[in-house]
Design a protein around this motif. Structure first.
Motif, PDB file in Angstrom:
ATOM      1  N   ILE A  82       0.869  -1.173   0.000  1.00  0.00           N
ATOM      2  CA  ILE A  82       0.000   0.000   0.000  1.00  0.00           C
ATOM      3  C   ILE A  82       0.909   1.227   0.000  1.00  0.00           C
ATOM      4  CG2 ILE A  82      -1.732   1.297   1.324  1.00  0.00           C
ATOM      5  CD1 ILE A  82      -2.768  -1.354   0.170  1.00  0.00           C
ATOM      6  N   ASP A  83       0.577   2.198  -0.849  1.00  0.00           N
ATOM      7  CA  ASP A  83       1.427   3.387  -0.968  1.00  0.00           C
ATOM      8  C   ASP A  83       1.053   4.418   0.087  1.00  0.00           C
ATOM      9  OD1 ASP A  83       2.561   2.116  -3.063  1.00  0.00           O
ATOM     10  OD2 ASP A  83       2.184   3.689  -4.531  1.00  0.00           O
ATOM     11  N   GLY A  84       1.621   4.246   1.252  1.00  0.00           N
ATOM     12  CA  GLY A  84       1.392   5.175   2.346  1.00  0.00           C
ATOM     13  C   GLY A  84       2.117   4.604   3.546  1.00  0.00           C
ATOM     14  N   THR A  85       1.970   5.236   4.683  1.00  0.00           N
ATOM     15  CA  THR A  85       2.637   4.720   5.865  1.00  0.00           C
ATOM     16  C   THR A  85       1.809   3.564   6.436  1.00  0.00           C
ATOM     17  OG1 THR A  85       1.579   6.170   7.480  1.00  0.00           O
ATOM     18  CG2 THR A  85       3.471   7.068   6.294  1.00  0.00           C
ATOM     19  N   ALA A  86       2.292   2.975   7.507  1.00  0.00           N
ATOM     20  CA  ALA A  86       1.663   1.770   8.038  1.00  0.00           C
ATOM     21  C   ALA A  86       0.167   1.965   8.272  1.00  0.00           C
ATOM     22  CB  ALA A  86       2.368   1.363   9.337  1.00  0.00           C
ATOM     23  N   ARG A  87      -0.220   3.132   8.779  1.00  0.00           N
ATOM     24  CA  ARG A  87      -1.649   3.287   9.092  1.00  0.00           C
ATOM     25  C   ARG A  87      -2.493   3.399   7.825  1.00  0.00           C
ATOM     26  NH1 ARG A  87      -3.536   7.806  13.022  1.00  0.00           N
ATOM     27  NH2 ARG A  87      -1.716   7.124  14.161  1.00  0.00           N
ATOM     28  N   ALA A  88      -1.882   3.706   6.698  1.00  0.00           N
ATOM     29  CA  ALA A  88      -2.629   3.664   5.436  1.00  0.00           C
ATOM     30  C   ALA A  88      -3.088   2.240   5.153  1.00  0.00           C
ATOM     31  CB  ALA A  88      -1.751   4.185   4.292  1.00  0.00           C
ATOM     32  N   ALA A  89      -2.202   1.280   5.423  1.00  0.00           N
ATOM     33  CA  ALA A  89      -2.573  -0.120   5.168  1.00  0.00           C
ATOM     34  C   ALA A  89      -3.628  -0.600   6.166  1.00  0.00           C
ATOM     35  CB  ALA A  89      -1.338  -1.008   5.229  1.00  0.00           C
ATOM     36  N   ILE A  90      -3.568  -0.087   7.386  1.00  0.00           N
ATOM     37  CA  ILE A  90      -4.605  -0.442   8.369  1.00  0.00           C
ATOM     38  C   ILE A  90      -5.962   0.029   7.865  1.00  0.00           C
ATOM     39  CG2 ILE A  90      -5.437  -0.128  10.734  1.00  0.00           C
ATOM     40  CD1 ILE A  90      -2.520   0.514  11.565  1.00  0.00           C
ATOM     41  N   GLU A  91      -6.019   1.302   7.463  1.00  0.00           N
ATOM     42  CA  GLU A  91      -7.298   1.852   7.006  1.00  0.00           C
ATOM     43  C   GLU A  91      -7.778   1.160   5.733  1.00  0.00           C
ATOM     44  OE1 GLU A  91      -7.906   5.972   7.694  1.00  0.00           O
ATOM     45  OE2 GLU A  91      -9.294   6.210   6.009  1.00  0.00           O
ATOM     46  N   ALA A  92      -6.846   0.871   4.819  1.00  0.00           N
ATOM     47  CA  ALA A  92      -7.229   0.178   3.583  1.00  0.00           C
ATOM     48  C   ALA A  92      -7.870  -1.173   3.920  1.00  0.00           C
ATOM     49  CB  ALA A  92      -6.015  -0.009   2.679  1.00  0.00           C
ATOM     50  N   SER A  93      -7.293  -1.872   4.888  1.00  0.00           N
ATOM     51  CA  SER A  93      -7.821  -3.189   5.260  1.00  0.00           C
ATOM     52  C   SER A  93      -9.233  -3.065   5.833  1.00  0.00           C
ATOM     53  CB  SER A  93      -6.909  -3.837   6.304  1.00  0.00           C
ATOM     54  OG  SER A  93      -5.600  -3.957   5.807  1.00  0.00           O
ATOM     55  N   LEU A  94      -9.385  -2.153   6.782  1.00  0.00           N
ATOM     56  CA  LEU A  94     -10.677  -2.067   7.471  1.00  0.00           C
ATOM     57  C   LEU A  94     -11.760  -1.506   6.565  1.00  0.00           C
ATOM     58  CD1 LEU A  94      -9.600  -0.984  11.079  1.00  0.00           C
ATOM     59  CD2 LEU A  94     -10.102  -3.286  10.218  1.00  0.00           C
ATOM     60  N   VAL A  95     -11.417  -0.500   5.759  1.00  0.00           N
ATOM     61  CA  VAL A  95     -12.465   0.097   4.913  1.00  0.00           C
ATOM     62  C   VAL A  95     -12.859  -0.854   3.791  1.00  0.00           C
ATOM     63  CG1 VAL A  95     -11.060   1.380   3.215  1.00  0.00           C
ATOM     64  CG2 VAL A  95     -13.244   2.325   3.971  1.00  0.00           C
ATOM     65  N   SER A  96     -11.966  -1.757   3.416  1.00  0.00           N
ATOM     66  CA  SER A  96     -12.293  -2.707   2.352  1.00  0.00           C
ATOM     67  C   SER A  96     -13.018  -3.938   2.883  1.00  0.00           C
ATOM     68  CB  SER A  96     -11.017  -3.135   1.610  1.00  0.00           C
ATOM     69  OG  SER A  96     -10.436  -2.025   0.955  1.00  0.00           O
ATOM     70  N   LEU A  97     -12.793  -4.257   4.159  1.00  0.00           N
ATOM     71  CA  LEU A  97     -13.493  -5.406   4.758  1.00  0.00           C
ATOM     72  C   LEU A  97     -14.869  -5.018   5.284  1.00  0.00           C
ATOM     73  CD1 LEU A  97     -10.590  -7.096   6.798  1.00  0.00           C
ATOM     74  CD2 LEU A  97     -11.769  -8.082   4.806  1.00  0.00           C
ATOM     75  N   LEU A  98     -14.968  -3.808   5.838  1.00  0.00           N
ATOM     76  CA  LEU A  98     -16.177  -3.407   6.570  1.00  0.00           C
ATOM     77  C   LEU A  98     -17.057  -2.476   5.758  1.00  0.00           C
ATOM     78  CD1 LEU A  98     -14.409  -2.480   9.930  1.00  0.00           C
ATOM     79  CD2 LEU A  98     -16.167  -4.266   9.712  1.00  0.00           C
ATOM     80  N   ALA A  99     -18.351  -2.681   5.842  1.00  0.00           N
ATOM     81  CA  ALA A  99     -19.312  -1.702   5.343  1.00  0.00           C
ATOM     82  C   ALA A  99     -19.952  -1.017   6.553  1.00  0.00           C
ATOM     83  CB  ALA A  99     -20.380  -2.399   4.502  1.00  0.00           C
TER      84      ALA A  99
END
Lengths: 409, 409
Positions: A69-86
């Motif tokens: 993921i092109d960002g810092t570690a918390r970018a990948a955290i947010e990408a994971s949660l926003v893509s898993l959760l509605a």
């Protein structure tokens, strides 16, 4: 604006023994000096494929979907949660520190219903309590940090994946602070999505965040695919699932970009990718078992050295991260004055703390390129001198000697 | 996994004359090889302050809030829109290409009500139509791309800010493809938020995105401040506005991080910051006027050269971006075969196109470190040879000669 526009970049040569970032491995910085490539150049997409292959063993996985993921570690955290959760989905957070609170915070902004399973800072969460909570709240996603640098504790994760799958939930783990330094067994633990960062045990700069996604979670995410109008293609049908709440963090589109479809999304951060690739090459070249042992030895030595100086080590020994150690600031010692002297006299950075631990502990990291005997010894020697200068009585040489003994044991 | 773990990074030395990324300026890559600093080191925060100062002239602004987003250009776009807009707010998109569609797409995911003001690809939107649309839909935010590389057109923006302010709207401009190559007059145009990228006219790698925010927009965004629980402080009150829908892109928290408060958010991508700093130093050292003239001369030469070869240049000459030129693929010529030959025989990349222009135009960029006479001439000479090899009759030497005449005029 001065005539020389502030001059050339020329940072002081400082030993970074805090909770990260740490000094980058020189090979990583050298790799980052290579010139750029077009994002669809066969050589560039070849490097992307190599990155996928290199990070699979680092994550302990066979997952096809292992990328950056092109960002810092918390970018990948947010990408994971926003893509898993509605919005409206239930997120169960295994919370034992600041970064558990961050998972809650990100989940709230997504509009998820949050259930917290919290323990006091310094502890971890027993797996039977996690099992009971999963049964009680029937979450869509269970999220946990692996090593939370705010408390220096590492959450045991063995068995978490099986519990989640049995309950029809997806599991997410934030391994930012441990990836490349402690064993991450994505497949063995059965975790669906795991993310990391480069700036801790992988010895690179922050700004690119490795991620791995199980086929099961990928199918869930790809069912939410909604391709941008400007690049829609006949062979890319939208999914039936709800649209992901972010474009940049839409893992369905990012997977399409990292797949043979090469669907344009962002412009891959080429230089960071070169750096991430070299971080993985350095780690795998050393051998992961050797690397984990090197981190564990450094962590044991920091702990032994701190105790040798008469200091108290924070938290529960059984669940300690190997790579970041919390040291209780002794009564009457000004923690910030110590950190200043460490920096000003020795060019060594040690970490402060957050939230309830602010002003109460220092955090000493020995990670990646800095998880080395000489760096641990130098840091302990400096800490001893600084503590004495700040009026704390400690036995001369006791910290370094204890650390050396720990290495020799 | 091969025993050498795919070998050292060693990309081919390719001339990148597409719509970006382009070859990085060597000074930028060298600056990125400096070792890391702790994120709250005084030297690190000093570099952050310098970056703020260096990007103000590049954006044509006095805005205090001028800093970097840790991600690629579209990360800064999303950060801007998600921080300005709440669900239900109206977003008016000035749409003349793919990246206008991206603004719509991001706005939709935020839950904004979208109003599109669209023109056919190859055109731009007259300011009186924008004025009428603002009056009609009373938007919260008006968003436009400056130079849309998908069509190679640059939208005139003079007067946009005044129209928005008179209507109580905020204005946003995506200047990814023009920042550092064409004049961006944030203050003179009265634009509230402008974002860019490094990988186009600034001659750096993607992965860090400069942003500038007016005091007016900053006040609106800071009124939405919701500090993370794990780092809450008594001196940081939450705002009365609605919580921003993303943590990573919460500009209120990112501003707190870049302010003297130094509130921890992400871990700043140190190496990318070093690179962004050097991009700005290179640009300001050259002088912005000289730099814009260099880009304009290169763009004129590409246009003249293409016409010299008997090719048609795409779009309206009056609104052409100076740094990316669309060239219509002649009847009977296989556009992808030409691009392959350019790469295989000459190690030169030229761009393909998106959406309705797929297979219809090539895009030749002359940006940043590549907006140079010799690179334009070499590209045109190569294109001539390749076109001939692909069966298109063009006069030998006519492209290079026309470009040279354009430079000499």
């Amino acid at each position: 604006m001065p005539p020389d526009l502030f001059g050339e970049i020329d940072p002081p040569h400082r030993l970074l023994m805090g909770p990260g970032p740490v000094n980058a491995h020189p090979r990583v910085l050298r790799a980052m000096s290579a010139d750029l490539l077009g994002q669809f150049d066969p050589e560039m997409t070849g490097y992307m494929e190599q990155v996928m292959a290199l990070y699979r063993p680092i994550f302990g996985t066979q997952n096809r979907w292992t990328f950056l993921i092109d960002g810092t570690a918390r970018a990948a955290i947010e990408a994971s949660l926003v893509s898993l959760l509605a919005p409206g989905d239930t997120l169960l957070v295994v919370d034992f520190g600041r970064f558990g609170l961050l998972l809650r915070e990100i989940g709230e902004r997504i509009g998820a219903k949050i259930e917290m399973l919290s323990v006091p800072w310094g502890e971890t969460v027993p797996m039977d309590r996690i099992a009971a909570a999963i049964e009680r709240v029937a979450p869509k996603v269970v999220a946990s940090v692996h090593g939370d640098t705010s408390t220096t504790m590492a959450q045991p994760l063995e068995g978490l994946g099986a519990l989640c799958r049995a309950a029809g939930a997806y599991s997410y783990v934030d391994a930012t602070a441990t990836l490349g330094g402690m064993a991450i067994e994505t497949d063995k633990w059965g975790i669906d999505v795991v993310t990391g960062g480069l700036q801790k045990c992988l010895g690179g700069p922050s700004g690119s965040a490795p991620i791995t996604i199980s086929d099961r979670a990928a199918a869930h995410i790809l069912a939410r695919r909604h391709v941008e109008r400007g690049i829609a293609r006949d062979d890319l049908a939208n999914g039936a699932g709800s649209r992901i709440g972010s474009n940049y963090f839409d893992l369905a589109m990012v997977m399409d970009y990292w797949s043979e479809k090469r669907l344009n999304h962002h412009t891959e951060a080429t230089t960071m990718l070169y750096g991430a690739r070299e971080c993985a090459r350095v780690a795998l070249g050393e051998g992961l078992e050797a690397r984990f042992a090197r981190h564990a030895a450094a962590g044991r030595a920091v702990t032994a050295g701190a105790r040798g100086l008469g200091l108290t080590v924070y938290g529960d020994d059984r669940f300690r991260m190997t790579n970041v150690t919390g040291i209780v600031i002794p009564e009457g010692v000004d923690g910030e004055a110590v950190r200043r002297r460490m920096r000003d006299d020795f060019e060594i950075e040690i970490g402060t703390a957050f939230g309830p631990l602010t002003g109460k502990v220092w955090r000493i990291g020995a990670m990646g390129y800095n998880a080395m005997k000489h760096k641990v010894l130098i840091t302990l020697g400096a800490l001893e001198a600084v503590l004495r200068a700040e009026g704390f009585a400690c036995e001369a040489g006791a910290g370094v000697d204890a650390a050396l003994r720990s290495y020799e044991a």
